[in-house]
Motif scaffolding. Structure first.
Motif, short mmCIF file in Angstrom:
data_model
loop_
_atom_site.label_atom_id
_atom_site.label_comp_id
_atom_site.label_asym_id
_atom_site.label_seq_id
_atom_site.Cartn_x
_atom_site.Cartn_y
_atom_site.Cartn_z
N UNK A 275 0.86 -1.13 -0.08
CA UNK A 275 -0.19 0.07 0.02
C UNK A 275 0.78 1.40 -0.02
N UNK A 276 2.17 1.29 0.51
CA UNK A 276 3.02 2.31 0.69
C UNK A 276 3.35 2.86 -0.64
N UNK B 113 1.46 2.44 -3.48
CA UNK B 113 0.38 2.90 -4.16
C UNK B 113 -0.12 4.14 -3.83
N UNK B 114 0.21 4.31 -2.48
CA UNK B 114 0.16 5.70 -1.76
C UNK B 114 1.21 6.76 -2.28
N UNK B 115 2.22 6.47 -2.40
CA UNK B 115 3.17 7.39 -2.98
C UNK B 115 2.88 7.92 -4.47
N UNK B 116 2.58 6.73 -5.44
CA UNK B 116 2.02 7.09 -6.49
C UNK B 116 0.86 7.97 -6.54
N UNK B 117 0.03 7.80 -5.66
CA UNK B 117 -1.22 8.65 -5.99
C UNK B 117 -0.56 10.16 -5.39
N UNK B 118 0.30 10.05 -4.52
CA UNK B 118 0.50 11.63 -4.12
C UNK B 118 1.30 12.25 -5.11
#
Lengths: 272, 272
Positions: free
Chosen positions: A253-254, A256-261
């Motif tokens: 999830x880390x 994906x989270x960074x890609x979204x950010x």
């Protein structure tokens, strides 16, 4: 240009008239709208004359600023009665179906990316388009008068961009229609939670639900004329929510989270 | 209260100290944090002393203002070394796991609904909690000192609300965690569109992507400690997106749209 006919004298059409005047346009401005709106527009000197679509079709420039459905209905009339030198443009929020139905006319579609939370002539103002993008969407070869229209739009304060109708419709599916539907879906998901403790929640939720308040009248035609582009976008968003669900407690999830950010930051910079 | 120990002297912990002073608290304020943070906090006179958790556990009130994971790690230490009259509260964004691990302590969990886009002691200010909700989450019988804590929080400007830990965690899953994940999913869905025409888009997209910029450090512990409440919320949102997709060109969509609008408006009024 000696005469401009505005079909649909609401927020966009009325602001266009006011912006033309502010830019020094000295010709006639005609309006095509309901009797009540024409009366108001004459009173406020936003237009010089109220006409039928048939009569207005002899103007040098016709600007279609009604909802998409009404633009689609107006085009066959214009096919019959537009003057041989009449230039036609519009303000519809989707472009493929309009471009198709305008074939044969001296037509160049447009999409001003400007608006307000409430619509109507009362809200019209000359500065509505200042600094805002106005997409022009030539289909096939760019007409010889395209630069004339682009200069006019630049003159009223807009920033002109160019896309083909399919490019435009895919782009708005991503950056406008998908965010709208995501907000609507979130509101629906929360609708069963209205009995929840009545604690005020934060600005995050408020931001996420603002679009969900958009009027159906506006969106019906947009979604109906762009469903084929919107559906794959919705599929993508559903897929991403599903992946988030499956990785909620996993280290993946880390990433994906960074890609979204990164995406959010990059789109924010692009927006400014 | 003669002494308050703040564990984690960042945005929330530092603001709590400043707000206490502003409210006239005359006792000692102790800090438990990294050496660097303690140095800064002493320099700015936000705390009077830097201590270890063991030493700070003798305070009259211990306020745990670290990330959830660190709160969960601190509680077993406090089980061993808290003074017999030490009252303990916290600022964790999920409450069930913390409440479970705090059993046996004189503990009453809390969740201040206040924050800023950037964290850290530098951002601390005495007015951070002014007018903001502060949820207190008693598990089982409300402790006899609950009113004392509530009065203290009211005194520093917060508005106290009461929920059980499960009620709290379900509520934040709906009004905070689901909106966050929806924004993150939207950003991921759009991440393949970064080559799209570089036309600035509107404030709607910007609103919808703001939460997607939230730092992973903050969310890792929140999602890990509330996954069981978040998953059904995600399922609901996925289901609603699917229904929107299937009804995109159907008259039924008008009804969903109006329901979404009503919910958004009602939640906006509740927020104000």
């Amino acid at each position: 240009l000696q005469s401009v006919a505005i079909v649909g004298v609401g927020l966009i059409g009325g602001s266009f008239a006011l912006a033309l005047r502010r830019a020094g346009f000295g010709g006639e401005i005609w309006g095509v709208s309901s009797a009540l709106t024409i009366e108001k527009a004459l009173e406020k000197q936003i237009i010089d004359r109220g006409l039928t679509l048939e009569a207005a079709a002899r103007a040098d420039l016709v600007f279609l600023a009604t909802p998409i459905g009404t633009i689609l209905e107006s085009l066959p009339h214009l096919q019959r009665c537009a003057g041989p030198n009449t230039l036609i443009t519009d303000a519809g929020s989707t472009k493929r179906q309009i471009a198709e139905r305008a074939r044969g006319l001296r037509f160049l579609g447009g999409h001003p990316m400007a608006g307000k939370e409430t619509s109507g002539l009362e809200q019209a103002e000359p500065g509505l388009f200042d600094g805002r993008p106005w997409i022009l969407t030539p289909e096939g070869p760019v007409p010889d008068w395209a630069d004339q229209l682009a200069d006019l739009l630049t003159g009223i304060g807009a920033r002109v961009h160019w896309m083909s109708p399919p490019e435009h419709d895919r782009w708005v599916a991503a950056c406008s229609h998908l965010p709208q539907l995501t907000s609507t879906a979130l509101a629906l998901a929360l609708s069963r939670f209205q009995d929840a403790p009545s604690v005020p929640s934060g600005p995050g939720l408020r931001d996420m639900l603002r679009l969900a308040e958009s009027p159906w009248d506006l969106w019906r035609d947009i979604l109906a004329t762009n469903a084929d582009e919107v559906k794959p976008m919705l599929d993508r968003c559903i897929e991403e929510l599903g992946i988030l669900r499956e990785t909620l407690e996993k280290p993946d999830l880390a990433n994906s989270w960074e890609e979204a950010r990164r995406t959010a930051v990059s789109l924010r910079y692009r927006n400014s």
